[in-house]
Design a protein around this motif. Structure first.
Motif, short mmCIF file in Angstrom:
data_model
loop_
_atom_site.label_atom_id
_atom_site.label_comp_id
_atom_site.label_asym_id
_atom_site.label_seq_id
_atom_site.Cartn_x
_atom_site.Cartn_y
_atom_site.Cartn_z
N GLN A 167 0.80 -0.92 0.22
CA GLN A 167 -0.11 0.27 0.09
C GLN A 167 1.16 1.07 -0.03
OE1 GLN A 167 -3.23 0.16 -0.84
NE2 GLN A 167 -2.53 -2.05 -0.82
N GLY A 168 1.62 0.82 0.75
CA GLY A 168 2.97 1.99 0.80
C GLY A 168 3.41 2.41 -0.50
N HIS A 169 3.71 1.55 -1.42
CA HIS A 169 4.09 1.88 -2.58
C HIS A 169 3.25 2.43 -3.32
CE1 HIS A 169 7.86 -0.01 -2.21
NE2 HIS A 169 7.79 -0.80 -1.19
N ILE A 170 2.10 1.68 -3.56
CA ILE A 170 0.88 2.57 -4.36
C ILE A 170 0.34 4.18 -4.22
CG2 ILE A 170 -1.53 2.59 -4.86
CD1 ILE A 170 -1.49 -0.99 -4.05
N GLU A 171 0.88 4.24 -2.76
CA GLU A 171 0.26 5.87 -2.20
C GLU A 171 1.76 6.49 -3.35
OE1 GLU A 171 -2.49 7.22 -0.98
OE2 GLU A 171 -3.08 5.47 -0.19
N ARG A 172 3.06 5.60 -2.66
CA ARG A 172 4.14 7.49 -3.56
C ARG A 172 4.13 7.03 -5.25
NH1 ARG A 172 6.46 3.98 1.14
NH2 ARG A 172 6.62 2.28 0.09
N GLY A 173 3.55 6.37 -5.35
CA GLY A 173 3.62 5.99 -7.02
C GLY A 173 2.66 7.35 -7.24
N ILE A 174 1.21 7.46 -6.43
CA ILE A 174 0.45 8.52 -7.11
C ILE A 174 1.26 9.26 -6.71
CG2 ILE A 174 -1.54 9.30 -6.14
CD1 ILE A 174 -2.90 6.30 -5.48
N ALA A 175 1.83 9.69 -5.70
CA ALA A 175 2.20 10.61 -4.96
C ALA A 175 3.41 11.20 -6.25
CB ALA A 175 3.10 10.62 -3.79
N ASP A 176 4.15 10.68 -6.77
CA ASP A 176 5.50 10.72 -7.46
C ASP A 176 4.50 11.56 -8.82
OD1 ASP A 176 7.01 10.62 -6.08
OD2 ASP A 176 7.75 8.34 -6.31
N GLY A 177 3.06 11.25 -9.21
CA GLY A 177 2.47 11.13 -10.46
C GLY A 177 2.63 10.47 -11.14
N ALA A 178 2.94 9.29 -10.46
CA ALA A 178 2.57 8.47 -12.60
C ALA A 178 1.38 7.76 -12.40
CB ALA A 178 3.06 6.41 -11.68
N ARG A 179 0.62 7.46 -13.70
CA ARG A 179 -1.05 7.52 -13.74
C ARG A 179 -1.65 6.56 -13.78
NH1 ARG A 179 -3.69 6.61 -19.27
NH2 ARG A 179 -1.47 6.71 -20.22
N LEU A 180 -2.70 6.29 -12.62
CA LEU A 180 -3.22 5.06 -12.62
C LEU A 180 -4.15 4.39 -13.72
CD1 LEU A 180 -2.70 2.55 -9.78
CD2 LEU A 180 -4.87 4.51 -9.04
N ILE A 181 -3.83 3.48 -13.68
CA ILE A 181 -5.36 2.90 -15.25
C ILE A 181 -5.95 1.47 -14.47
CG2 ILE A 181 -3.87 3.95 -16.59
CD1 ILE A 181 -2.23 0.90 -17.27
N ALA A 182 -5.54 0.92 -13.33
CA ALA A 182 -5.80 -0.18 -12.79
C ALA A 182 -5.80 -0.06 -11.53
CB ALA A 182 -5.31 -1.64 -13.64
N GLY A 183 -6.56 -0.75 -10.30
CA GLY A 183 -6.80 -0.80 -9.73
C GLY A 183 -6.37 -0.26 -8.60
N MET A 220 11.32 6.78 -11.20
CA MET A 220 10.57 6.82 -9.87
C MET A 220 10.66 6.05 -8.83
SD MET A 220 7.06 7.78 -11.35
CE MET A 220 6.58 9.16 -12.52
N ARG A 221 10.28 6.13 -7.93
CA ARG A 221 10.49 4.68 -6.88
C ARG A 221 10.32 3.61 -6.83
NH1 ARG A 221 8.92 8.09 -1.50
NH2 ARG A 221 7.69 9.76 -3.04
N ILE A 222 8.64 3.43 -7.65
CA ILE A 222 7.88 2.59 -8.05
C ILE A 222 8.90 1.70 -8.95
CG2 ILE A 222 5.81 3.17 -7.13
CD1 ILE A 222 5.56 4.29 -10.31
N ALA A 223 9.24 2.26 -9.69
CA ALA A 223 10.28 1.85 -10.77
C ALA A 223 11.44 0.99 -10.53
CB ALA A 223 10.65 2.40 -11.79
N ARG A 224 12.00 1.52 -8.73
CA ARG A 224 13.22 0.80 -8.49
C ARG A 224 13.24 0.40 -7.41
NH1 ARG A 224 16.24 2.67 -12.82
NH2 ARG A 224 18.38 2.57 -10.67
N ASN A 225 12.35 0.54 -6.64
CA ASN A 225 11.82 -0.78 -5.54
C ASN A 225 11.46 -2.03 -6.10
OD1 ASN A 225 12.77 1.32 -3.67
ND2 ASN A 225 11.05 2.44 -3.69
N GLU A 226 11.89 -3.41 -5.04
CA GLU A 226 10.65 -4.19 -5.67
C GLU A 226 9.74 -4.07 -4.24
OE1 GLU A 226 12.16 -8.88 -5.45
OE2 GLU A 226 12.78 -8.10 -3.60
#
Length: 474
Positions: A333-349, A375-381
């Motif tokens: 959930q933390g990764h998903i929230e960071r993805g949104i905060a970093d400006g990635a476009r959520l297209i599912a889920g 972005m952190r969601i592209a760097r972190n497992e």
């Protein structure tokens, strides 16, 4: 409640030196299904003493004796496969069909591939110029630490070659998914594994794991898990200069070129990422798409994700289940929230649980588009059902982005051009490259570049990890 507090040491089920109960939680129900005991350094000492004593004879066992043991283990394992299916469902929330068709058969696959490697291996042979004899001998007493995400897969991938090589072993499975390991110990006992050749001590990494890595009488550590934990094992093992084999994290790229069958490639890419609820170290979690088809691929990916079902692991079907634990759920959930905060476009889920799943550690199958590789969601497992999509312009650009990661466990490639497939696969810095949905057999080496590990597992290559090479001259 299943009570499994004992450890398997020296051919017997024994009580822990100091009882320390831990409940095993079913991630689908959030309720305890079993209780184990966490071990201590004193339990490790007992297991190492048993393994050291057994090595005096098992290390000299003939190939025929070791072959016969593996054959007996395979027979008992296959007979008790339904029990293994159920253990994996309860401990990690694997849906019954997935456990039956993917998780449990992995154990058989590794046992059989190791048996074939043992039968074919030359343990003694002349040196290249002659005049000396080269001899493969077992490393000795081996400490094996395995993860929760593919539990029996990694247990079999380590225990089978260790025993085949003539080593003795102490296994520490994941303390949050120990049921399959305890069943495997029962299987080895039933198959007549000599006392002390295989031992099992439950425990956490800080306690039992550290004690094993530091132990002066353990000759080798084989670890599968996070890169952070792998660094710790290596540091602790360095004191006694023991051999260390590591299979660690990943953030695997999946290169999709415009000349691929787009519908088929996108479906494969999304479903492969979400398989096992995204809890695979080699999952293709970064989908790199050529810009000319990127917009179409994004739309297709969103459609595929919408069709991915989340369901109760106890029910038959092709759905995904929960993630392993509350801690893992919160991390995702933390990764998903960071993805949104970093400006990635959520297209599912997105954040939260899927509708209708208030209980259980269920995560929405999630896809981010317009992701930058920094972005952190592209760097972190992330280790959950989360896919990121990144566009690229040229083949060179795709290779650069793919290799721009601290990891190098696997890479995936979707293209209709065979020459491009050959050319690009050679330039990807990863231990395994999968082209157009192809999957390897059990004898193909598995392991990573960079921070994804050291060494290779499976088949002949896994057997070699547990062998020393001696030169006899004169």
């Amino acid at each position: 409640m299943i009570e499994k507090r004992q450890f398997y040491i020296g051919g017997d089920w024994v009580e822990p030196v100091v009882p320390n109960d831990l409940k095993v939680i079913n991630p689908a129900t959030e309720q305890p299904v079993a209780v184990i005991s966490l071990g201590t350094a004193a339990d490790v000492d007992r297991a190492v003493a048993a393994a050291r004593a057994a090595f005096d004879t098992w290390g000299e066992a003939s190939v025929e004796e070791r072959t016969a043991l593996l054959e007996r283990i395979i027979a008992v394992y296959e007979r008790r496969s339904d029990e293994m299916n159920e253990a994996i469902r309860l401990e990690m929330g694997a849906p019954v069909k997935f456990a039956r068709e993917q998780q449990t058969p992995a154990g058989t696959g590794h046992l059989q591939a190791t048996l074939e490697a043992l039968r074919d291996h030359r343990f003694e042979f002349p040196s290249p110029r002659g005049g000396s004899v080269l001899r493969h001998e077992p490393v000795g007493v081996c400490g094996l630490i395995t993860p929760w995400n593919w539990p029996i897969n990694q247990i079999a991938a380590k225990v089978a070659p260790a025993l085949a090589a003539g080593c003795t072993a102490i296994l520490k499975p994941s303390e949050i998914a120990p049921l399959s390991a305890l069943l495997f110990a029962e299987i080895l006992d039933e198959a007549g594994c000599p006392a002390g050749v295989f031992n099992l001590v439950n425990g956490d990494g800080a306690g039992v794991g550290t004690a094993m890595a530091r132990h002066a009488d353990i000759d080798m550590m084989s670890f599968t898990g996070s890169t952070r934990a792998g660094v710790s094992v290596t540091q602790n093992a360095a004191v006694s200069v023991k051999r260390v084999a590591l299979e660690l994290g990943g953030k695997s790229p999946n290169l999709l070129f415009a000349d691929a069958d787009l519908d088929e490639a996108v479906r494969y890419s999304v479903e492969s990422c979400f398989s096992n609820t995204g809890q695979s170290c080699d999952a293709p979690t970064r989908l790199l798409v050529e810009r000319s088809v990127y917009a179409e691929a994004v739309d297709l990916a969103a459609g595929v994700a919408a069709g991915v079902k989340v369901g109760d692991p106890a029910e038959e079907g092709d759905h995904i289940g929960p993630v392993i634990s509350e801690l893992q759920y919160e991390k995702i959930q933390g990764h998903i929230e960071r993805g949104i905060a970093d400006g990635a476009r959520l297209i599912a889920g997105g954040p939260g649980k899927p509708d209708g799943f208030e209980t259980g550690y269920y995560v929405k199958p999630t896809i981010f588009a317009d992701v930058d590789n920094d972005m952190r969601i592209a760097r972190n497992e992330i280790f959950g059902p989360v896919l990121v999509m990144i566009s690229f312009d040229t083949e060179e650009d795709a290779i650069r982005i793919a290799n721009d990661t601290p990891y190098g466990l696997a890479a995936y490639l979707q293209t209709g051009d065979p020459e491009r497939a050959r050319r690009v696969s050679r330039k990807l810095r990863a231990g395994s490259v999968y082209i157009n949905g192809a999957g390897p057999d059990w004898d193909v080496p598995f392991g990573g570049y960079k921070q994804s590990g050291i060494g290779r597992e499976y088949g002949e290559f896994g057997l070699m990890d547990f062998l020393e090479l001696k030169a006899i001259t004169g």
